[in-house]
Enzyme design. Sequence first.
Site, PDB file in Angstrom:
ATOM      1  N   SER A  46       0.813  -1.227   0.000  1.00  0.00           N
ATOM      2  CA  SER A  46       0.000   0.000   0.000  1.00  0.00           C
ATOM      3  C   SER A  46       0.842   1.270   0.000  1.00  0.00           C
ATOM      4  CB  SER A  46      -0.932   0.016   1.224  1.00  0.00           C
ATOM      5  OG  SER A  46      -1.865  -1.039   1.160  1.00  0.00           O
ATOM      6  N   THR A  47       2.166   1.140   0.106  1.00  0.00           N
ATOM      7  CA  THR A  47       2.965   2.372   0.220  1.00  0.00           C
ATOM      8  C   THR A  47       2.896   3.206  -1.060  1.00  0.00           C
ATOM      9  OG1 THR A  47       4.974   1.130  -0.324  1.00  0.00           O
ATOM     10  CG2 THR A  47       4.578   1.570   1.994  1.00  0.00           C
ATOM     11  N   PRO A  52       1.639   5.544   4.462  1.00  0.00           N
ATOM     12  CA  PRO A  52       2.953   5.254   5.044  1.00  0.00           C
ATOM     13  C   PRO A  52       2.932   3.996   5.893  1.00  0.00           C
ATOM     14  CG  PRO A  52       1.896   7.074   6.215  1.00  0.00           C
ATOM     15  CD  PRO A  52       0.965   6.684   5.117  1.00  0.00           C
ATOM     16  N   ASP A  53       4.089   3.418   6.107  1.00  0.00           N
ATOM     17  CA  ASP A  53       4.135   2.310   7.066  1.00  0.00           C
ATOM     18  C   ASP A  53       4.215   2.900   8.480  1.00  0.00           C
ATOM     19  OD1 ASP A  53       6.724   3.131   7.394  1.00  0.00           O
ATOM     20  OD2 ASP A  53       7.621   1.480   6.280  1.00  0.00           O
ATOM     21  N   PHE A  54       4.373   2.060   9.483  1.00  0.00           N
ATOM     22  CA  PHE A  54       4.351   2.570  10.853  1.00  0.00           C
ATOM     23  C   PHE A  54       5.699   3.135  11.311  1.00  0.00           C
ATOM     24  CE2 PHE A  54       0.622  -0.193  12.552  1.00  0.00           C
ATOM     25  CZ  PHE A  54      -0.267   0.685  11.965  1.00  0.00           C
ATOM     26  N   ARG A  55       6.783   2.421  10.963  1.00  0.00           N
ATOM     27  CA  ARG A  55       8.023   2.681  11.703  1.00  0.00           C
ATOM     28  C   ARG A  55       9.145   3.351  10.912  1.00  0.00           C
ATOM     29  NH1 ARG A  55       5.798  -1.773  14.097  1.00  0.00           N
ATOM     30  NH2 ARG A  55       5.559  -1.571  16.352  1.00  0.00           N
ATOM     31  N   ASN A 126      -2.908  -5.658   6.519  1.00  0.00           N
ATOM     32  CA  ASN A 126      -3.263  -4.250   6.369  1.00  0.00           C
ATOM     33  C   ASN A 126      -4.678  -3.973   6.872  1.00  0.00           C
ATOM     34  OD1 ASN A 126      -0.767  -3.964   5.295  1.00  0.00           O
ATOM     35  ND2 ASN A 126      -1.446  -3.962   3.168  1.00  0.00           N
ATOM     36  N   ASP A 128      -6.241  -1.126   5.718  1.00  0.00           N
ATOM     37  CA  ASP A 128      -6.701  -0.039   4.840  1.00  0.00           C
ATOM     38  C   ASP A 128      -7.841  -0.426   3.906  1.00  0.00           C
ATOM     39  OD1 ASP A 128      -5.409  -1.557   2.823  1.00  0.00           O
ATOM     40  OD2 ASP A 128      -3.553  -0.425   3.063  1.00  0.00           O
ATOM     41  N   HIS A 145      -5.237  -8.464  11.027  1.00  0.00           N
ATOM     42  CA  HIS A 145      -5.180  -7.444  12.071  1.00  0.00           C
ATOM     43  C   HIS A 145      -6.431  -6.575  12.066  1.00  0.00           C
ATOM     44  CE1 HIS A 145      -0.507  -7.930  11.922  1.00  0.00           C
ATOM     45  NE2 HIS A 145      -1.111  -8.966  12.451  1.00  0.00           N
ATOM     46  N   CYS A 156     -20.149  -3.184  25.147  1.00  0.00           N
ATOM     47  CA  CYS A 156     -21.227  -4.168  24.934  1.00  0.00           C
ATOM     48  C   CYS A 156     -21.065  -4.912  23.604  1.00  0.00           C
ATOM     49  CB  CYS A 156     -22.598  -3.504  25.019  1.00  0.00           C
ATOM     50  SG  CYS A 156     -23.008  -2.480  23.609  1.00  0.00           S
ATOM     51  N   CYS A 180     -25.314   1.622  24.803  1.00  0.00           N
ATOM     52  CA  CYS A 180     -24.830   1.821  26.180  1.00  0.00           C
ATOM     53  C   CYS A 180     -23.929   3.041  26.332  1.00  0.00           C
ATOM     54  CB  CYS A 180     -24.071   0.574  26.643  1.00  0.00           C
ATOM     55  SG  CYS A 180     -22.432   0.421  25.910  1.00  0.00           S
ATOM     56  N   SER A 218       7.482  -7.514   6.050  1.00  0.00           N
ATOM     57  CA  SER A 218       8.781  -7.869   6.628  1.00  0.00           C
ATOM     58  C   SER A 218       8.701  -9.228   7.312  1.00  0.00           C
ATOM     59  CB  SER A 218       9.200  -6.802   7.644  1.00  0.00           C
ATOM     60  OG  SER A 218       8.199  -6.671   8.645  1.00  0.00           O
ATOM     61  N   ASN A 241       9.195  -8.351  -2.949  1.00  0.00           N
ATOM     62  CA  ASN A 241       9.480  -7.438  -1.839  1.00  0.00           C
ATOM     63  C   ASN A 241      10.819  -6.745  -2.070  1.00  0.00           C
ATOM     64  OD1 ASN A 241       8.225  -6.663   0.724  1.00  0.00           O
ATOM     65  ND2 ASN A 241      10.117  -7.366   1.684  1.00  0.00           N
TER      66      ASN A 241
END
Length: 367
Positions: A46-47, A52-55, A126, A128, A145, A156, A180, A218, A241
């Site tokens: 998806s980049t 963006p990626d996380f790290r 992903n 997204d 995820h 609830c 709730c 990765s 990759n």
Amino acid sequence: MGNEESTLMDENQTPVLEAPTVDALVKYIKEQNVKHVVVMVGAGISTSAGIPDFRSPDTGIYANLAFLDLEEPEDVFDIDFFRQNPKPFYALARELYPGRYRPTIAHSFVKLLHDKGMLLKHFTQNIDCLERQAGVPGEKIIEAHGSFATQRCIDCKVEYPDDKMKDFVAKSEVPHCLECNGLVKPDIVFFGEALPREFHLNSQLPASADLCIVMGTSLTVHPFAALPQRCSPGTPRLLINMQRVGGMGGRPDDVLLLGDIDEGVRKFARALGWEEELEAVWEETNPDPKDREAENAPPQTRDERLQDEVDRLTAEVDRTLGLSNAYEQRVRERLGELRANEPGQSSSSSSSEGLAHVFPHLAHKSR
Ligand code: CNA
């Protein structure tokens, strides 16, 4: 460690492919009439869509959350932190929410596999939803995820309506449960939460695949990272990759296509003779060109809008009444007078800078 073990275990396996190359893999796919492909992907597919990626040190999401005043950037995905303060998550959710990004050619490749009746399952890390947006049916996707596709109350567990969620995310506001009044959260797996049941139910599926394609991950996050090892020895595995990951390349039937993912996918499609079909499938994800023109057009000034209205009225008058040029001139003069009486031009400032400071690299992109 698990990867090393599988590498050693498979060293003596008689190769199924004539060579660990794309051409040999294509030959295998055609001759063996491959029909049960498992695909495993991560943030790397998806980049090129602009997510963006996380790290990554400069462009990654975590590196750009300072404005949210978090002690640890990871807190934004921490369920205990969310209970105390859900606002930082919703500030970020607005940026990541489905609909803002176009699927990449890699997402469309998975759709093409499905169209050809070859996709057994698509496992994604992903959140997204770009595979859904590319047209891969939900029942073929395992969102390991979770994703933004659904949402529910964290207390609830009652589901929350999509349309309401969309409105709240667009405003970066926090939705509350209609039953709730608890906090509502997209069904994304936060730190401290279990993976979806679907993942566990399908995690043995790779053993029955006749081809495995791994892209843009990765292979460091478990238990997802162990999925490629679940493929039977003798099942060819293709890695597309930037670099070698997760022990891939250690089996005799592993094929590595290292480098940019979009390029790798196109190369593979070309070798399969699918290049044109792939581009056509990808083109279907292209937002309507007319909408794009309107989005990218600079805002009109009041004068320009009035001129447009003059043109429209004139054309309409001509068409319906066939009035003379003299009359058209009078219409123009009358509208000119109206324009002269209009208050001064308003400034066309835009308040939609969004979270450009969160994704500085996006500030240079037009979508
Ligand atoms: P990762 O650990 O960031 O690995 C990404 C891999 O892709 C790396 O090996 C990169 O070198 C490679 N890569 C990135 N861009 C390209 C490219 N254009 N061409 C070739 N290779 C490329 O990501 P993982 O998915 O493995 O990590 C798992 C985390 C990241 C999951 O929990 C995801 O939810 C999470 N994540 C998801 C998104 C998203 O939904 N798009 C975004 C950011 C993070």
